[in-house]
Each structure stands twice: as structure tokens, then as C-alpha cells.
Motif scaffolding. Structure first.
Motif, PDB file in Angstrom:
ATOM      1  N   ASP A   1      35.651  27.236  28.339  1.00  0.00           N
ATOM      2  CA  ASP A   1      36.982  26.970  28.886  1.00  0.00           C
ATOM      3  C   ASP A   1      38.109  27.515  28.019  1.00  0.00           C
ATOM      4  N   GLU A   2      37.940  27.487  26.702  1.00  0.00           N
ATOM      5  CA  GLU A   2      39.043  27.845  25.804  1.00  0.00           C
ATOM      6  C   GLU A   2      39.232  29.353  25.641  1.00  0.00           C
ATOM      7  N   VAL A   3      38.348  30.148  26.189  1.00  0.00           N
ATOM      8  CA  VAL A   3      38.465  31.608  26.056  1.00  0.00           C
ATOM      9  C   VAL A   3      39.699  32.093  26.812  1.00  0.00           C
ATOM     10  N   ALA A   4      40.539  32.878  26.131  1.00  0.00           N
ATOM     11  CA  ALA A   4      41.754  33.396  26.744  1.00  0.00           C
ATOM     12  C   ALA A   4      41.407  34.447  27.798  1.00  0.00           C
ATOM     13  N   VAL A   5      42.193  34.476  28.860  1.00  0.00           N
ATOM     14  CA  VAL A   5      42.056  35.475  29.918  1.00  0.00           C
ATOM     15  C   VAL A   5      43.277  36.383  29.852  1.00  0.00           C
ATOM     16  N   TRP A   6      43.023  37.673  29.599  1.00  0.00           N
ATOM     17  CA  TRP A   6      44.090  38.663  29.460  1.00  0.00           C
ATOM     18  C   TRP A   6      43.937  39.703  30.565  1.00  0.00           C
ATOM     19  N   PRO A   7      44.535  39.466  31.739  1.00  0.00           N
ATOM     20  CA  PRO A   7      44.407  40.430  32.844  1.00  0.00           C
ATOM     21  C   PRO A   7      45.375  41.598  32.668  1.00  0.00           C
ATOM     22  N   THR A   8      45.067  42.689  33.338  1.00  0.00           N
ATOM     23  CA  THR A   8      46.006  43.812  33.417  1.00  0.00           C
ATOM     24  C   THR A   8      46.991  43.590  34.551  1.00  0.00           C
ATOM     25  N   HIS A   9      46.501  43.273  35.719  1.00  0.00           N
ATOM     26  CA  HIS A   9      47.380  43.100  36.874  1.00  0.00           C
ATOM     27  C   HIS A   9      47.962  41.685  36.895  1.00  0.00           C
ATOM     28  N   GLY A  10      49.251  41.600  37.284  1.00  0.00           N
ATOM     29  CA  GLY A  10      49.920  40.310  37.328  1.00  0.00           C
ATOM     30  C   GLY A  10      50.982  40.290  38.405  1.00  0.00           C
TER      31      GLY A  10
ATOM     32  N   GLY B   1      41.281  44.167  36.345  1.00  0.00           N
ATOM     33  CA  GLY B   1      41.540  43.838  37.742  1.00  0.00           C
ATOM     34  C   GLY B   1      40.424  43.010  38.339  1.00  0.00           C
ATOM     35  N   SER B   2      39.665  42.291  37.507  1.00  0.00           N
ATOM     36  CA  SER B   2      38.675  41.351  38.072  1.00  0.00           C
ATOM     37  C   SER B   2      39.364  39.997  38.189  1.00  0.00           C
ATOM     38  N   LEU B   3      39.184  39.118  37.233  1.00  0.00           N
ATOM     39  CA  LEU B   3      39.886  37.829  37.245  1.00  0.00           C
ATOM     40  C   LEU B   3      41.334  38.041  36.814  1.00  0.00           C
ATOM     41  N   ILE B   4      42.284  37.634  37.648  1.00  0.00           N
ATOM     42  CA  ILE B   4      43.699  37.667  37.283  1.00  0.00           C
ATOM     43  C   ILE B   4      44.261  36.266  37.482  1.00  0.00           C
TER      44      ILE B   4
END
Length: 455
Positions: free
Chosen positions: A175-184, A138-141
Motif C-alpha cells: 500500500d505504501e508504494v508511491a505511484v508516479w504516473p505520466t498522464h494526469g 499510462g497504466s495506473l494513473i
């Protein structure tokens, strides 16, 4: 999805607007991240890929669902990975900022990212020295950052400032690192609408409005300005997760209760939740029952409208899946007492009374009638019937006594929430209630009238 050969499956809960993740560790084992207590999708994916869940990582003490980590520890012997600062009262490996866990080739690195909650961790997945992706919880989404008002009102601004620094720390990744958030999208944790559930650091750097400013004050103002209401059950699940949810029997099921058993439970304060389609509920239902049609959003409204500690009894149609009901209830903290065996037919066969709720259509609803719109504030502001009264469904039980007497037509976007609202009004003693089938756009099209906008 596969990122540089590492297989990461996103398991989306459309109802709560959240994603869990299952990471194939390449040796027959898996890591589950932010799995809810309803583990059906996690187990199905693990079985499909022939994986044993060896680790269960939680990014934070979730407010919007009960964690499945304790269940995975008990049933799969999974090692629970979580913040040492969370004070969890069950066996787990407590992690501090910078700690790493060897997953057998891959590594998981803990990053302290307070904001959404104090003890929040992001987990950076590394293959050797190369960062592959980051589980941001729940930080970067996608397109935003999660809300900071769940801990306590007086902490909201301080946590928003912490959120600012956490997001900018994450922006230090390539930049290429994937972001996998929990909240969407669909989450009440401030996720904006949209189809995208995952992203990359580069894409968020370029498109996330909250990252468009380097001014902390402006960030805080933007984030706090986006906050709406949230389900009341959010207040209690963080502590429930800290203590550790009880382990459930698997597979989940609903106990069969006879009519007299149900009547005794209702007399003792239980709530009968009717999960049938709204047309069935409108035709006949048990007086005082709560209409909450079984659908993706079932768990949200169950948690919002059924008080904590209330025993829940279910009434369903025979073609509705009892496992789906039990699973959705379990993930928001309700272990259902059982269901009325035989459904409404059994109730009627005992000669017990039923009630009915009227339905109407957009073309039959006149502009001068008393209309109650129970959608969220943002939905109402985007477009509503001229002169409509507005109370959000989540607070309707408290505001119902203040409403003017007489016939009221309840509306939402389609009809399911409106029927839930009608049942809340009936429970409060108001029986001149009917439900609009459809929403504001249907009414505007039928009458050739523009909707009003604003509060």
C-alpha cells in the motif's frame, strides 16, 4: 517530494496534462523518466540540484509528446532505458519484464504492463529489496487508467483487457508504494479532472473506480465508456519516437523571417500561426492565419489543427517568449520555420491586407442567435446554451462546410478556443463569424436562463 530519503521531483506539464520525473541518485547523477523533447524544466531542476542526467527512462512510445530521451543521450551522454519490445531505432538499453538496472545504490526494475500500448513498461524503484515507488506511465494513473484506443481501433478491447491485468498486477505492491504516473489531469489519455498528480498503491486500491471491480468485462466497459476524442497528432508521434526524434539545438530559438520570406512560405503551403492574445487577433490579423494564443494548451491545439508535414511560421507580440513557443511546438513534433520579424506591424508596413473578427459579450448575445459551441463532447453535455450547434474544435475544419450560412457566434469556455475556431472557419471561407468572450455560465448568469445538459 522525498520518499524514504529518495528525492523524486515531479515536473508537471499543465498543457499536455503530463508529468516527467527527476530522481536524485544520491551521487550527483539523476534519472529522468518520461521527459519530453522540451527539456527546459528538466534541465532547470537538474541545474538547481547540481545533477547530471545519467539515465533517461521511457515507459512507452508516447503518442502525446515526443520523447526527450534521444536528446539527453546526445547532449548529456545519458543511457536510454526502454522496452526491448518497442523496436526503437536508436541506441538504448532494451529491457524485458523483470530486468533490473543498477543505478548506483538504487535499482530500477522493469514490469511489463501492456494496455495503454503493447510495449508499455512500468518501472519499480527499489532501495535494496524495498520498493519505494513505481513509475506507471499510462497504466495506473490517479483515479483511472490511460486509454487503450491509440494503437488501432481493432485492438482497443484487447488492450483494455491487458490494461485490466496490468493494473491488478500493480495492485500486488504494498500500500505504501508511491505511484508516479505520466498522464494526469488535462491529458487526453483519459485522465479524470483533479489536482492530484501522484498517489500510492493503497490510495488507488481504495479510491480508483476502475479498481472497484474484479470483473474484467465490467472494467473494460467502464474504461471504454470513458473514451472521448483525442488530438490527431497522437497517431504519428509513436512512430516518430520509435525512430527517434532529431536532436535540437539548445537553447531553442525562432529564426527571423522577413515579410517576403513569409509570403513565399505561405504560398508554398506553410501555415501562419498567430499566438497573440485573442483581443489582438480580433482587431487585426493576417488573412488565413490560425489563431492559437500562447498558453499552456498551445501545443495541444497546434498538434491537433496543423496537418503533419506543414511548415509553421509564427506571428507573436514582442513580449511573448519565443523560447516558450519553440519548446511547446517541439514537444509535439513541430520544428518551427521561424517568426515574422517585426510582427503584424511589419506586415502592415508593407501595405498588405489584414482581417478582423468581431467580439461579443454574454449579455449582448440573444437566445435566438446562431451559436456554435466548439468544446469537447463532455463539456457540451455538462451544460450548453439552448439550441446551440455543437462541433468539437478538433474536427471543425471537416464539418464547417456543412454548417448553415449566415452570422455565427462561436463560443467555448473562455474565448481562446472559440477564436481558434473562428480562424478555422475563416480559413474555410466563412467570414460572418464573431466570438463570445466568456462561456456558457456567463451567458446563463446574464440572462437568468438555465443551461441545457446532454448531447
Amino acid at each position: 517530494m522525498s520518499v524514504t530519503g529518495v528525492k523524486v521531483e515531479a515536473l508537471v506539464d499543465e498543457g499536455l496534462g503530463n508529468s516527467a520525473y527527476l530522481v536524485d541518485l544520491g551521487d550527483g547523477r539523476a534519472l529522468a523518466v518520461d521527459a519530453s523533447r522540451d527539456l527546459r524544466s528538466v534541465r532547470e531542476m537538474a541545474a538547481r540540484r547540481g545533477l547530471k542526467i545519467a539515465y533517461a527512462a521511457d515507459t512507452h512510445l508516447h503518442a502525446d509528446f515526443l520523447s526527450g530521451a534521444v536528446q539527453l543521450s546526445a547532449t548529456d551522454d545519458a543511457v536510454v532505458l526502454a522496452s526491448a519490445a518497442g523496436g526503437r531505432a536508436f541506441p538504448h538499453r532494451g529491457l524485458h519484464d523483470g530486468d533490473e538496472v543498477d543505478l548506483g545504490g538504487l535499482r530500477l526494475q522493469a514490469w511489463a504492463t501492456p494496455g495503454h500500448t503493447d510495449e508499455h513498461l512500468a518501472f519499480l524503484l527499489l532501495d535494496g529489496a524495498a520498493p519505494i515507488g513505481v513509475f506507471t506511465g499510462g497504466s495506473l494513473i490517479v483515479g483511472a487508467a490511460a486509454r487503450t484506443d491509440l494503437v488501432a481501433p481493432e485492438r482497443t478491447e484487447d488492450l483494455a483487457r491487458a490494461q485490466y491485468h496490468s493494473l491488478h498486477r500493480l495492485m500486488g505492491l504494498p500500500d505504501e508504494v508511491a505511484v508516479w504516473p505520466t498522464h494526469g489531469a488535462g491529458s487526453f489519455c483519459s485522465a479524470p479532472p483533479g489536482a492530484e498528480r501522484t498517489s500510492t498503491v493503497g490510495r488507488e486500491r481504495a479510491t480508483n473506480p476502475l479498481l472497484a471491480t474484479t470483473d474484467e468485462g465490467e472494467f473494460v466497459a467502464r474504461l471504454l465508456g470513458s473514451l472521448g476524442s483525442f488530438p490527431t497528432y497522437f497517431h504519428r508521434l509513436g512512430e516518430a519516437n520509435r525512430r527517434g526524434p532529431t536532436v535540437l539545438p539548445e537553447p531553442l530559438a525562432l529564426a527571423q523571417l522577413g515579410v517576403e520570406q513569409v509570403r513565399r512560405l505561405l504560398a508554398d503551403g506553410a501555415m501562419l500561426v498567430d499566438v497573440r492574445p485573442i483581443a489582438d487577433y480580433a482587431a487585426a490579423h493576417v488573412p488565413g492565419s490560425l489563431s492559437n494564443e500562447l498558453r499552456a494548451a498551445f501545443a495541444t491545439w497546434l498538434g491537433w489543427l496543423v496537418p503533419d508535414g506543414t511548415s509553421v511560421v509564427v506571428l507573436r507580440n514582442s513580449d511573448q517568449d519565443p523560447t516558450e513557443i519553440a519548446g511547446q511546438a517541439a514537444k509535439v513534433g513541430y520544428d518551427v520555420a521561424g517568426e515574422l520579424a517585426g510582427g503584424l506591424v511589419a506586415w502592415v508596413d508593407e501595405g498588405l491586407p489584414t482581417s478582423a473578427t468581431g467580439l461579443t459579450t454574454a449579455d449582448a448575445l440573444r437566445a435566438d442567435e446562431h451559436v456554435l459551441d466548439i468544446r469537447q463532447d463532455s463539456e457540451f453535455a455538462a451544460g450548453h446554451l439552448p439550441g446551440a450547434e455543437h462541433h468539437e474544435l478538433g474536427g471543425l475544419a471537416a464539418t464547417a462546410p456543412k454548417m448553415a450560412p449566415g452570422l455565427v457566434t462561436v463560443m467555448c469556455g473562455h474565448g481562446e478556443r472559440a477564436m481558434t475556431a473562428a480562424s478555422v472557419l475563416e480559413r474555410a471561407g466563412r467570414h460572418k463569424v464573431r466570438v463570445l468572450l466568456g462561456g456558457p455560465a456567463d451567458w446563463a448568469a446574464s440572462h437568468g436562463v438555465d443551461l441545457e445538459s446532454g448531447p
